[in-house]
Motif scaffolding. Structure first.
Motif, PDB file in Angstrom:
ATOM      1  N   ALA A 101      39.057  39.290  34.762  1.00  0.00           N
ATOM      2  CA  ALA A 101      39.345  39.259  36.199  1.00  0.00           C
ATOM      3  C   ALA A 101      40.192  37.709  36.179  1.00  0.00           C
ATOM      4  O   ALA A 101      41.105  37.886  37.141  1.00  0.00           O
ATOM      5  N   GLN A 102      39.802  36.838  35.461  1.00  0.00           N
ATOM      6  CA  GLN A 102      40.658  35.460  35.578  1.00  0.00           C
ATOM      7  C   GLN A 102      42.076  35.899  35.170  1.00  0.00           C
ATOM      8  O   GLN A 102      42.986  35.350  35.720  1.00  0.00           O
ATOM      9  N   ALA A 103      42.184  36.557  34.013  1.00  0.00           N
ATOM     10  CA  ALA A 103      43.451  36.960  33.623  1.00  0.00           C
ATOM     11  C   ALA A 103      44.410  37.691  34.567  1.00  0.00           C
ATOM     12  O   ALA A 103      45.576  37.171  34.504  1.00  0.00           O
ATOM     13  N   TYR A 104      43.695  38.562  35.242  1.00  0.00           N
ATOM     14  CA  TYR A 104      44.531  39.111  36.340  1.00  0.00           C
ATOM     15  C   TYR A 104      45.023  38.294  37.625  1.00  0.00           C
ATOM     16  O   TYR A 104      46.054  38.325  37.959  1.00  0.00           O
ATOM     17  N   PHE A 105      44.157  37.677  37.902  1.00  0.00           N
ATOM     18  CA  PHE A 105      44.292  36.674  38.951  1.00  0.00           C
ATOM     19  C   PHE A 105      45.518  35.349  38.508  1.00  0.00           C
ATOM     20  O   PHE A 105      46.424  35.451  39.361  1.00  0.00           O
ATOM     21  N   LEU A 106      45.339  35.100  37.197  1.00  0.00           N
ATOM     22  CA  LEU A 106      46.372  34.142  36.721  1.00  0.00           C
ATOM     23  C   LEU A 106      47.687  35.017  36.545  1.00  0.00           C
ATOM     24  O   LEU A 106      48.651  34.198  36.944  1.00  0.00           O
ATOM     25  N   ASN A 107      47.615  36.315  36.439  1.00  0.00           N
ATOM     26  CA  ASN A 107      48.813  37.094  36.433  1.00  0.00           C
ATOM     27  C   ASN A 107      49.281  37.418  37.847  1.00  0.00           C
ATOM     28  O   ASN A 107      50.190  38.138  37.999  1.00  0.00           O
ATOM     29  N   ASN A 108      48.872  36.668  38.924  1.00  0.00           N
ATOM     30  CA  ASN A 108      48.844  37.186  40.059  1.00  0.00           C
ATOM     31  C   ASN A 108      48.756  38.613  40.590  1.00  0.00           C
ATOM     32  O   ASN A 108      49.784  39.057  41.380  1.00  0.00           O
ATOM     33  N   ASN A 109      47.924  38.986  40.156  1.00  0.00           N
ATOM     34  CA  ASN A 109      47.262  40.414  40.200  1.00  0.00           C
ATOM     35  C   ASN A 109      45.985  40.812  40.775  1.00  0.00           C
ATOM     36  O   ASN A 109      45.201  41.334  39.938  1.00  0.00           O
ATOM     37  N   SER A 110      45.966  40.320  42.068  1.00  0.00           N
ATOM     38  CA  SER A 110      44.451  40.280  42.591  1.00  0.00           C
ATOM     39  C   SER A 110      43.970  41.552  42.838  1.00  0.00           C
ATOM     40  O   SER A 110      42.823  41.862  42.650  1.00  0.00           O
ATOM     41  N   LEU A 111      44.672  42.565  43.042  1.00  0.00           N
ATOM     42  CA  LEU A 111      44.361  43.904  43.264  1.00  0.00           C
ATOM     43  C   LEU A 111      43.756  44.581  41.989  1.00  0.00           C
ATOM     44  O   LEU A 111      43.143  45.703  41.973  1.00  0.00           O
ATOM     45  N   GLU A 112      44.001  44.112  40.882  1.00  0.00           N
ATOM     46  CA  GLU A 112      43.620  44.506  39.610  1.00  0.00           C
ATOM     47  C   GLU A 112      42.439  43.737  39.150  1.00  0.00           C
ATOM     48  O   GLU A 112      41.296  44.311  38.575  1.00  0.00           O
ATOM     49  N   ALA A 113      42.160  42.442  39.603  1.00  0.00           N
ATOM     50  CA  ALA A 113      41.079  41.687  39.335  1.00  0.00           C
ATOM     51  C   ALA A 113      39.871  42.157  40.184  1.00  0.00           C
ATOM     52  O   ALA A 113      38.928  42.072  39.645  1.00  0.00           O
ATOM     53  N   LEU A 114      40.100  42.449  41.323  1.00  0.00           N
ATOM     54  CA  LEU A 114      39.120  42.596  42.275  1.00  0.00           C
ATOM     55  C   LEU A 114      37.918  43.706  41.911  1.00  0.00           C
ATOM     56  O   LEU A 114      36.855  43.680  41.881  1.00  0.00           O
ATOM     57  N   PRO A 115      38.616  45.079  41.517  1.00  0.00           N
ATOM     58  CA  PRO A 115      37.794  46.060  41.034  1.00  0.00           C
ATOM     59  C   PRO A 115      36.783  45.511  39.864  1.00  0.00           C
ATOM     60  O   PRO A 115      35.668  45.886  39.636  1.00  0.00           O
ATOM     61  N   VAL A 116      37.453  44.726  38.940  1.00  0.00           N
ATOM     62  CA  VAL A 116      36.701  44.207  37.936  1.00  0.00           C
ATOM     63  C   VAL A 116      35.552  43.073  38.496  1.00  0.00           C
ATOM     64  O   VAL A 116      34.351  43.477  37.786  1.00  0.00           O
ATOM     65  N   VAL A 117      35.776  42.240  39.271  1.00  0.00           N
ATOM     66  CA  VAL A 117      34.778  41.506  39.963  1.00  0.00           C
ATOM     67  C   VAL A 117      33.765  42.338  40.456  1.00  0.00           C
ATOM     68  O   VAL A 117      32.493  42.014  40.411  1.00  0.00           O
ATOM     69  N   ALA A 118      34.182  43.426  41.396  1.00  0.00           N
ATOM     70  CA  ALA A 118      33.153  44.326  42.006  1.00  0.00           C
ATOM     71  C   ALA A 118      32.148  45.058  40.874  1.00  0.00           C
ATOM     72  O   ALA A 118      31.409  45.531  41.212  1.00  0.00           O
ATOM     73  N   SER A 119      32.699  45.384  39.928  1.00  0.00           N
ATOM     74  CA  SER A 119      31.960  46.098  38.636  1.00  0.00           C
ATOM     75  C   SER A 119      31.037  45.432  38.202  1.00  0.00           C
ATOM     76  O   SER A 119      30.044  46.053  37.666  1.00  0.00           O
ATOM     77  N   ILE A 120      30.894  44.149  38.331  1.00  0.00           N
ATOM     78  CA  ILE A 120      29.850  43.207  37.558  1.00  0.00           C
ATOM     79  C   ILE A 120      28.391  43.217  38.431  1.00  0.00           C
ATOM     80  O   ILE A 120      28.490  42.816  39.566  1.00  0.00           O
ATOM     81  N   GLN A 121      27.379  43.767  38.097  1.00  0.00           N
ATOM     82  CA  GLN A 121      26.353  44.127  38.685  1.00  0.00           C
ATOM     83  C   GLN A 121      25.127  43.179  38.297  1.00  0.00           C
ATOM     84  O   GLN A 121      24.139  42.999  39.186  1.00  0.00           O
ATOM     85  N   GLU A 122      25.334  42.456  37.115  1.00  0.00           N
ATOM     86  CA  GLU A 122      24.019  41.709  36.863  1.00  0.00           C
ATOM     87  C   GLU A 122      24.099  40.384  37.566  1.00  0.00           C
ATOM     88  O   GLU A 122      25.160  39.799  37.486  1.00  0.00           O
ATOM     89  N   GLN A 123      23.032  40.091  38.264  1.00  0.00           N
ATOM     90  CA  GLN A 123      23.060  38.758  39.109  1.00  0.00           C
ATOM     91  C   GLN A 123      23.621  37.589  38.698  1.00  0.00           C
ATOM     92  O   GLN A 123      24.223  36.764  39.267  1.00  0.00           O
ATOM     93  N   LYS A 124      23.020  37.366  37.430  1.00  0.00           N
ATOM     94  CA  LYS A 124      23.539  36.005  36.769  1.00  0.00           C
ATOM     95  C   LYS A 124      24.988  35.868  36.583  1.00  0.00           C
ATOM     96  O   LYS A 124      25.386  34.697  36.426  1.00  0.00           O
ATOM     97  N   PHE A 125      25.620  36.876  36.424  1.00  0.00           N
ATOM     98  CA  PHE A 125      26.982  36.879  36.345  1.00  0.00           C
ATOM     99  C   PHE A 125      27.869  37.025  37.750  1.00  0.00           C
ATOM    100  O   PHE A 125      29.161  36.911  37.534  1.00  0.00           O
ATOM    101  N   GLU A 126      27.170  37.834  38.558  1.00  0.00           N
ATOM    102  CA  GLU A 126      27.778  37.838  40.005  1.00  0.00           C
ATOM    103  C   GLU A 126      28.264  36.571  40.562  1.00  0.00           C
ATOM    104  O   GLU A 126      29.461  36.537  41.156  1.00  0.00           O
ATOM    105  N   SER A 127      27.409  35.500  40.534  1.00  0.00           N
ATOM    106  CA  SER A 127      27.891  34.377  41.125  1.00  0.00           C
ATOM    107  C   SER A 127      29.003  33.474  40.428  1.00  0.00           C
ATOM    108  O   SER A 127      30.083  32.906  41.109  1.00  0.00           O
ATOM    109  N   LYS A 128      29.029  33.627  38.967  1.00  0.00           N
ATOM    110  CA  LYS A 128      30.211  33.281  38.222  1.00  0.00           C
ATOM    111  C   LYS A 128      31.647  33.860  38.898  1.00  0.00           C
ATOM    112  O   LYS A 128      32.660  33.350  38.907  1.00  0.00           O
TER     113      LYS A 128
END
Length: 549
Positions: A101-128
């Motif tokens: 997700a960070q790589a997508y954001f860095l590449n100015n592609n938020s629309l690719e990064a957001l589905p990756v962020v949304a796919s993270i379900q485990e609570q301890k990683f959600e906040s990061k």
């Protein structure tokens, strides 16, 4: 929030698992990554990404090669390395998703990064993942975030970022305002059903102190509060069911957020204050979500509240003041040549701009339009021909408007007018009535007109009673701010008391004009601010409005 996402525990884990078989080149790559030699680390890790040759070690090599690529600003290389890791099930899939997700954001592609962020379900990683996404999303444009809101409206970090972006805008469209307040309510989980206890429950939130100082017992804030407290005490003496809960905002957004979680605030019938923009934005958001009337007690800048249902200015807005001045200029019948002087405050500048446009559209001739200071305030008038050596017939202007509450601006103007023979009407703010150096009865001509800003009716019977009550309570007479505090409570109670069958907005809309107890009155019909802005003139020693409600 930090975007540096080193996953150093992976080093220790891989060292433990592969302690017996880690190649020297891999160890060297780890050392380069830790010491900041990202290009060397990325290229060194690539040599160990063949899973057929290195087994599970290849997964860790690809992960850290992607991490190094991000640090070297090689976003596409990082994406190529991390995407396979994020899509496969392995021990560190979530960490891989965060880096991807960070790589997508860095590449100015938020629309690719957001589905990756949304796919993270485990609570301890959600906040990061949310912290990472927030830092990038708040840099996006409002148009981008609004355009994609439908797809990501269930992603909390997305709506929080959109709310933050809208807050930073100086001017919001009506649609953006509606969306802003809706998002604020969702993000803060604000709701209220009111106390419904038969008591008028009033909350006051004012900056009595800041985070490092004790509560001040002087100044305009405390004067305002003294008036509020006096009105509450008086209502209780008259047998009314009222309560007052007071909170110190401390000029701290954290303090205001904590205050809004208080039960007394969430069950209030009305909220007075705070007064500073960032604090009022937050409380206004709360008011819109919780459906509790919020009233800014002192400001004239009401653009941000237009279209809202529960956020109000007690005083007239800049637009109201400009409209009232224009009506006053027409009522005076002195002529169409107008000069406008204004101070440097936001209110003065805004009113001047609005008045200028209004007068030009109405056919007035604008002779001069100028920001002034105490140093050139008198010069502004002399340049218009208002001089001790000239008669009125030589003056270049028919009417003058001076927009300022600064006594240092008023002093040189009054001194000049005392020495001239001109009778040109001069329109000033009603604050000039309270300056202790001003004696309007000593002027050669009665040519000052006073623009209402919730002007106290100093000669009314209720005002005489208030002065007596205030003196008995505090051993001195009330200031204008104290008078406004008392009037504000009376106005709120008259439109919100538990015996009324209508809500606050309906009560205001049913009255074209509402007489004040201590001021000259109000008109909040279809408005979030006081539309009644008369212009006053001394008539036989008494202040009288020249334009009717």
């Amino acid at each position: 929030m930090r975007k540096s996402l080193f996953f150093l525990p992976l080093f220790f884990l891989v060292s433990f698992v592969f302690a017996q078989s880690i190649p020297d080149g891999y160890r060297s790559a780890k050392s380069n990554l830790q010491s900041g030699n990202y290009w060397e680390a990325m290229n060194a890790f690539r040599e160990f990404t063949d899973e057929a040759s290195y087994g599970d070690l290849a997964l860790y090599a690809a992960f850290h090669a992607g991490e190094a690529a991000i640090k070297a600003n090689q976003a596409q290389a990082a994406i190529d390395l991390l995407k396979p890791l994020a899509e496969r099930s392995w021990l560190h899939q979530n960490e891989s998703k965060i880096l991807l997700a960070q790589a997508y954001f860095l590449n100015n592609n938020s629309l690719e990064a957001l589905p990756v962020v949304a796919s993270i379900q485990e609570q301890k990683f959600e906040s990061k993942a949310s912290n990472l996404a927030y830092d990038y999303l708040v840099k996006e444009s409002p148009d981008f975030l609004i355009r994609n809101l439908k797809e990501y409206q269930n992603l909390p970090v997305y709506t929080a970022a959109l709310s933050a972006v809208l807050r930073k805008k100086n001017v919001l469209s009506s649609d953006e305002k509606s969306l802003f307040y809706e998002l604020q309510g969702q993000n803060q989980n604000w709701s209220s059903t009111g106390s419904n206890n038969g008591v008028f429950d009033l909350v006051v939130i004012l900056p009595f102190s800041n985070s490092s100082q004790s509560i001040a017992t002087e100044g305009f804030i405390y004067e305002l509060y003294q008036g509020i407290q006096l009105a509450i005490n008086q209502l209780k003496k008259e047998g009314m069911s009222v309560s007052l809960n007071t909170f110190d905002s401390k000029r701290s957004m954290d303090a205001v957020r904590a205050i809004l979680e208080e039960e007394q605030v969430q069950n209030a019938d009305a909220i007075i204050g705070p007064i500073y923009p960032e604090e009022t934005d937050l409380v206004s958001s709360f008011a819109e979500a919780a459906k509790i009337p919020f009233i800014h007690p002192l400001s004239n800048l009401g653009d941000r509240y237009v279209g809202n249902s529960y956020s109000y200015l007690f005083r007239p807005s800049s637009e109201n003041i400009a409209e009232g001045i224009a009506k006053g200029l027409k009522s005076s019948l002195a002529g169409d040549r107008i000069a406008i002087a204004f101070g440097g405050s936001s209110r003065d500048t805004k009113v001047a701009e609005l008045l200028k446009d209004k007068l030009e559209n109405d056919g007035f001739e604008l002779v001069n339009y100028q920001e002034i200071s105490p140093r050139n305030a008198a010069t502004f008038l002399t340049n218009l021909g208002i001089r001790p050596t000239l008669d009125s017939v030589e003056v270049l202007v028919d009417q003058v408007v001076v927009l300022s509450d600064d006594p240092n601006m008023a002093d040189p103007i009054l001194s000049l007018v005392e020495s001239v023979t001109t009778s040109v009407p001069i329109f000033v703010m009603d604050s000039w009535l309270t300056f202790n150096f001003a004696n309007y009865e000593m002027l050669p001509y009665d040519n000052f007109y006073f623009i209402s800003n919730n002007t106290p009716n100093f000669e009314s019977e209720k005002m005489v009673q208030l002065k007596d009550q205030f003196y008995r309570s505090y051993s001195f007479f009330p200031s204008t701010n104290s008078i406004l505090g008392t009037e504000l409570v009376y106005w709120l109670y008259s439109n919100l008391n538990p015996d009324l069958d209508t809500d606050f907005r309906t009560s205001l809309d049913q009255q074209v004009f509402q007489a004040g107890k201590l001021t000259w009155g109000f008109n909040f019909q279809n408005s979030n601010s006081n539309r009644y802005v008369p212009v006053f003139h001394f008539v036989e020693g008494e202040l009288k409005p020249i334009n009717n409600p």
